[in-house]
Design a protein around this motif. Structure first.
Motif, PDB file in Angstrom:
ATOM      1  N   ASN A   1      -1.622   4.868  11.080  1.00 17.48           N
ATOM      2  CA  ASN A   1      -2.981   4.507  10.667  1.00 17.48           C
ATOM      3  C   ASN A   1      -2.974   3.418   9.604  1.00 17.48           C
ATOM      4  OD1 ASN A   1      -3.909   6.425  12.409  1.00 17.48           O
ATOM      5  ND2 ASN A   1      -4.908   7.699  10.888  1.00 17.48           N
ATOM      6  N   ILE A   2      -2.015   3.501   8.686  1.00 16.70           N
ATOM      7  CA  ILE A   2      -1.900   2.456   7.659  1.00 16.70           C
ATOM      8  C   ILE A   2      -1.672   1.109   8.323  1.00 16.70           C
ATOM      9  CG2 ILE A   2      -0.490   1.610   5.734  1.00 16.70           C
ATOM     10  CD1 ILE A   2       0.064   4.499   4.984  1.00 16.70           C
ATOM     11  N   MET A   3      -0.797   1.080   9.309  1.00 15.92           N
ATOM     12  CA  MET A   3      -0.470  -0.167  10.002  1.00 15.92           C
ATOM     13  C   MET A   3      -1.694  -0.708  10.748  1.00 15.92           C
ATOM     14  SD  MET A   3       3.209   1.202  11.368  1.00 15.92           S
ATOM     15  CE  MET A   3       3.689  -0.232  12.299  1.00 15.92           C
ATOM     16  N   ILE A   4      -2.426   0.181  11.414  1.00 20.03           N
ATOM     17  CA  ILE A   4      -3.623  -0.246  12.152  1.00 20.03           C
ATOM     18  C   ILE A   4      -4.697  -0.722  11.184  1.00 20.03           C
ATOM     19  CG2 ILE A   4      -5.524   0.552  13.629  1.00 20.03           C
ATOM     20  CD1 ILE A   4      -3.471   2.509  14.909  1.00 20.03           C
TER      21      ILE A   4
ATOM     22  N   THR B   1      -5.290  -2.380  -0.377  1.00 19.83           N
ATOM     23  CA  THR B   1      -4.021  -2.651  -1.052  1.00 19.83           C
ATOM     24  C   THR B   1      -4.248  -2.951  -2.526  1.00 19.83           C
ATOM     25  OG1 THR B   1      -3.094  -3.533   0.996  1.00 19.83           O
ATOM     26  CG2 THR B   1      -1.945  -4.076  -1.037  1.00 19.83           C
ATOM     27  N   THR B   2      -5.255  -3.743  -2.836  1.00 13.98           N
ATOM     28  CA  THR B   2      -5.568  -4.064  -4.228  1.00 13.98           C
ATOM     29  C   THR B   2      -5.942  -2.807  -5.006  1.00 13.98           C
ATOM     30  OG1 THR B   2      -6.348  -6.264  -3.588  1.00 13.98           O
ATOM     31  CG2 THR B   2      -7.034  -5.449  -5.744  1.00 13.98           C
ATOM     32  N   VAL B   3      -6.750  -1.933  -4.392  1.00 17.99           N
ATOM     33  CA  VAL B   3      -7.144  -0.681  -5.037  1.00 17.99           C
ATOM     34  C   VAL B   3      -5.907   0.177  -5.333  1.00 17.99           C
ATOM     35  CG1 VAL B   3      -8.384   1.496  -4.729  1.00 17.99           C
ATOM     36  CG2 VAL B   3      -9.442  -0.646  -4.021  1.00 17.99           C
ATOM     37  N   ALA B   4      -5.035   0.316  -4.334  1.00 15.91           N
ATOM     38  CA  ALA B   4      -3.842   1.151  -4.496  1.00 15.91           C
ATOM     39  C   ALA B   4      -2.891   0.586  -5.541  1.00 15.91           C
ATOM     40  CB  ALA B   4      -3.122   1.302  -3.154  1.00 15.91           C
ATOM     41  N   VAL B   5      -2.671  -0.724  -5.514  1.00 14.89           N
ATOM     42  CA  VAL B   5      -1.771  -1.357  -6.490  1.00 14.89           C
ATOM     43  C   VAL B   5      -2.324  -1.208  -7.904  1.00 14.89           C
ATOM     44  CG1 VAL B   5      -0.852  -3.572  -7.282  1.00 14.89           C
ATOM     45  CG2 VAL B   5      -0.755  -2.986  -4.858  1.00 14.89           C
TER      46      VAL B   5
ATOM     47  N   LEU C   1       0.834  -1.206   0.000  1.00 14.11           N
ATOM     48  CA  LEU C   1       0.000   0.000   0.000  1.00 14.11           C
ATOM     49  C   LEU C   1       0.868   1.256   0.000  1.00 14.11           C
ATOM     50  CD1 LEU C   1      -2.744   1.403   0.208  1.00 14.11           C
ATOM     51  CD2 LEU C   1      -2.671   1.068   2.673  1.00 14.11           C
ATOM     52  N   LEU C   2       1.883   1.278   0.843  1.00 20.30           N
ATOM     53  CA  LEU C   2       2.799   2.425   0.885  1.00 20.30           C
ATOM     54  C   LEU C   2       3.502   2.619  -0.454  1.00 20.30           C
ATOM     55  CD1 LEU C   2       4.464   2.089   4.405  1.00 20.30           C
ATOM     56  CD2 LEU C   2       3.190   4.053   3.572  1.00 20.30           C
ATOM     57  N   PHE C   3       3.998   1.524  -1.012  1.00 20.71           N
ATOM     58  CA  PHE C   3       4.702   1.584  -2.292  1.00 20.71           C
ATOM     59  C   PHE C   3       3.789   2.161  -3.386  1.00 20.71           C
ATOM     60  CE2 PHE C   3       5.361  -0.503  -6.410  1.00 20.71           C
ATOM     61  CZ  PHE C   3       6.644  -0.053  -6.719  1.00 20.71           C
ATOM     62  N   SER C   4       2.554   1.699  -3.427  1.00 21.62           N
ATOM     63  CA  SER C   4       1.624   2.143  -4.466  1.00 21.62           C
ATOM     64  C   SER C   4       1.317   3.629  -4.343  1.00 21.62           C
ATOM     65  CB  SER C   4       0.328   1.328  -4.377  1.00 21.62           C
ATOM     66  OG  SER C   4       0.591  -0.047  -4.546  1.00 21.62           O
ATOM     67  N   MET C   5       1.105   4.110  -3.111  1.00 23.56           N
ATOM     68  CA  MET C   5       0.832   5.539  -2.911  1.00 23.56           C
ATOM     69  C   MET C   5       2.036   6.386  -3.282  1.00 23.56           C
ATOM     70  SD  MET C   5      -2.284   5.686  -2.136  1.00 23.56           S
ATOM     71  CE  MET C   5      -2.319   7.463  -1.869  1.00 23.56           C
ATOM     72  N   MET C   6       3.242   5.888  -3.005  1.00 21.97           N
ATOM     73  CA  MET C   6       4.463   6.610  -3.390  1.00 21.97           C
ATOM     74  C   MET C   6       4.559   6.754  -4.907  1.00 21.97           C
ATOM     75  SD  MET C   6       7.281   4.930  -0.806  1.00 21.97           S
ATOM     76  CE  MET C   6       7.162   5.142   0.967  1.00 21.97           C
ATOM     77  N   VAL C   7       4.204   5.693  -5.626  1.00 20.21           N
ATOM     78  CA  VAL C   7       4.237   5.732  -7.095  1.00 20.21           C
ATOM     79  C   VAL C   7       3.223   6.741  -7.624  1.00 20.21           C
ATOM     80  CG1 VAL C   7       3.693   4.404  -9.182  1.00 20.21           C
ATOM     81  CG2 VAL C   7       5.116   3.389  -7.393  1.00 20.21           C
ATOM     82  N   LEU C   8       1.995   6.691  -7.096  1.00 18.58           N
ATOM     83  CA  LEU C   8       0.945   7.609  -7.540  1.00 18.58           C
ATOM     84  C   LEU C   8       1.345   9.072  -7.342  1.00 18.58           C
ATOM     85  CD1 LEU C   8      -2.200   5.747  -6.170  1.00 18.58           C
ATOM     86  CD2 LEU C   8      -1.756   6.251  -8.566  1.00 18.58           C
ATOM     87  N   VAL C   9       1.889   9.369  -6.164  1.00 12.67           N
ATOM     88  CA  VAL C   9       2.254  10.751  -5.846  1.00 12.67           C
ATOM     89  C   VAL C   9       3.490  11.185  -6.643  1.00 12.67           C
ATOM     90  CG1 VAL C   9       3.039  12.290  -4.012  1.00 12.67           C
ATOM     91  CG2 VAL C   9       1.189  10.688  -3.578  1.00 12.67           C
ATOM     92  N   SER C  10       4.454  10.294  -6.835  1.00 12.91           N
ATOM     93  CA  SER C  10       5.665  10.639  -7.596  1.00 12.91           C
ATOM     94  C   SER C  10       5.330  11.056  -9.016  1.00 12.91           C
ATOM     95  CB  SER C  10       6.634   9.448  -7.632  1.00 12.91           C
ATOM     96  OG  SER C  10       7.144   9.176  -6.354  1.00 12.91           O
ATOM     97  N   ILE C  11       4.398  10.344  -9.636  1.00 16.53           N
ATOM     98  CA  ILE C  11       4.005  10.688 -11.007  1.00 16.53           C
ATOM     99  C   ILE C  11       3.226  11.994 -11.027  1.00 16.53           C
ATOM    100  CG2 ILE C  11       2.641   9.958 -13.005  1.00 16.53           C
ATOM    101  CD1 ILE C  11       3.223   7.060 -12.212  1.00 16.53           C
ATOM    102  N   THR C  12       2.275  12.152 -10.094  1.00 15.90           N
ATOM    103  CA  THR C  12       1.473  13.370 -10.043  1.00 15.90           C
ATOM    104  C   THR C  12       2.347  14.594  -9.779  1.00 15.90           C
ATOM    105  OG1 THR C  12      -0.367  12.056  -9.163  1.00 15.90           O
ATOM    106  CG2 THR C  12      -0.549  14.438  -8.987  1.00 15.90           C
TER     107      THR C  12
END
Length: 432
Positions: A157-160, A249-253, A58-69
């Motif tokens: 929060n992600i961890m919880i 996680t599936t949504v983010a990936v 999930l963290l990896f996917s959000m990093m990719v989304l934000v890096s491109i944006t």
């Protein structure tokens, strides 16, 4: 013997993580490897049982989304356009900075948000000849407070959220959003009152700001529209999780892969992967391994028993204890390893007859995220802001920050205690 080894390795690793004298990811991974070498557990156990790959993905996917944006210049455009809307007026600019940071931290994550906004704010304050400290202070406070409101806003929060299946993206907003809004408003009123005399507008410099063209930062290529669309769809997917039953996680990936495919012609995937914060990801992997060692030897189970013995299984007492403990500890140590250690502890409470754990999860999330405002090392976003500011010659004094941070945390915990008691604990006691 294994229990002693696991506890010693965890404590020593924790000390080095807090000291920040050695790279935190390196420390955490080294501690995890030592657990393997000393036979506390096998690699298969660490890989399949203890490392939470859902959180990492999930963290990896959000990093990719934000890096491109980020490459589209959208975030710079928003900041400059807003500064022009308020015509460079210092107090409205401070309020707007706080609101944008809080919203960005809730929808992206607080570390990413401060990485985007701090350089812009430093540029604007320099242009307008305004003191940077109030703005940097409000960015740190707003990022941690805003990030508390959503599942993806703050690493704890992600961890919880990944550890507790029924806590959805929407449930974080509905349960934590109200108190976050209250604390954010109180923080903003206090900060404006304290710095009102320093925030004086200079017409000469405001005129220079008004001549800037924010659209120059925008790269009006297909990538801009693709990024906004996919990022929006991903967040909508998070909100619809209870309806469509597709995990976060599936949504983010899926969002990250879709955006990578759509933008491949404009920016190569290799370039995006280079910008991913791999150190952060490996830090999480190492933490999961360290906490896994404590689980393997039964230390987590004993800690849960100790808390249950102290509180005698009383839900209100346990919730408030977790809230204040996590809030106070997060002022002196980074909140990520603390939450990593506490998640299995709370899970153990169910085995001792405590059926309703939700108030404990919300107490942990609120305490850890809000407690991060106490010191410059309390949360990852704080460390990032301090580093960016020092790089621009605007050093934030540890003690000076402490004077504002600790009172805010104490006030936040007091307001949160009232909120948790009235919303979760009082109804529970009435039922009994």
């Amino acid at each position: 013997m294994s229990a002693t080894i696991a506890i010693v390795i965890f404590i020593i690793s924790y000390i080095f993580i807090v000291s920040e004298k050695v790279n935190q990811a390196l420390v955490a991974l080294s501690g995890g490897v030592l657990l393997l070498l000393t036979g506390v557990y096998e690699w298969n156990d660490a890989f399949t049982n203890y490392i939470d790959w859902n959180t990492v993905a999930l963290l990896f996917s959000m990093m990719v989304l934000v890096s491109i944006t980020k490459k589209t210049g959208l975030f710079e455009y928003i900041a400059i356009t807003f500064a022009q809307k308020v015509k460079g007026a210092p107090i409205p600019l401070l309020i707007g900075c706080a609101i944008l940071t809080a919203i960005g931290s809730a929808l992206l994550d607080n570390v990413t948000t401060v990485l985007l906004f701090v350089p812009i704010i430093l540029t604007l304050t320099k242009l307008l000849q305004l003191p940077s400290f109030p703005y940097l202070l409000v960015i740190i406070f707003s990022s941690n407070i805003g990030g508390t409101a959503t599942l993806i806003g703050d690493p704890p929060n992600i961890m919880i959220g990944q550890a507790v299946e029924h806590l959805t993206f929407l449930s974080f907003i509905t349960n934590l959003g109200p108190i976050v809004a209250i604390i954010f408003t109180v923080m903003l009123v206090v900060v404006v009152f304290l710095f009102r005399k320093q925030l004086v507008q200079h017409d000469k410099f405001s005129d220079q700001l008004m001549k800037m063209d924010g659209s120059e930062y925008l790269k009006k290529t297909p990538m801009l529209y693709q990024s906004v669309t996919v990022l929006s769809l991903t967040i909508i997917g998070f909100l619809l999780h209870p309806i469509v039953h597709v995990d976060l996680t599936t949504v983010a990936v899926c969002g990250a892969l879709l955006l990578l495919l759509l933008t491949e012609r404009e920016v190569s995937s290799e370039k995006i992967f280079e910008e991913v914060e791999w150190v952060t990801l490996f830090f999480f992997i190492g933490l999961f391994m360290l906490v896994g060692g404590l689980e393997e030897v039964g230390a987590i189970d004993e800690l849960a028993k100790g808390i249950m013995w102290m509180t005698e299984g009383d839900l209100p007492f346990t919730a408030i204890l977790i809230l204040w403990t996590s809030g106070l500890f997060s002022q002196i140590i980074n909140n990520i390893p603390f939450v990593a250690a506490m998640i299995p502890v709370i899970n153990e409470f169910q085995a001792y007859g405590m059926a309703n754990l939700d108030p404990l999860w919300w107490s942990l999330a609120l305490g850890a995220c809000l407690g991060g405002n106490g010191t410059l090392i309390g949360a990852s976003a704080n460390v990032v802001v301090a580093g960016l500011a020092e790089g621009q010659g605007q050093r934030i004094s540890f003690l000076k920050f402490l004077l504002y941070g600790i009172p805010l945390v104490l006030l936040s915990l007091l307001l949160t205690s009232i909120y948790v008691y009235l919303r979760y604990l009082l109804p529970f006691q009435e039922v009994l």
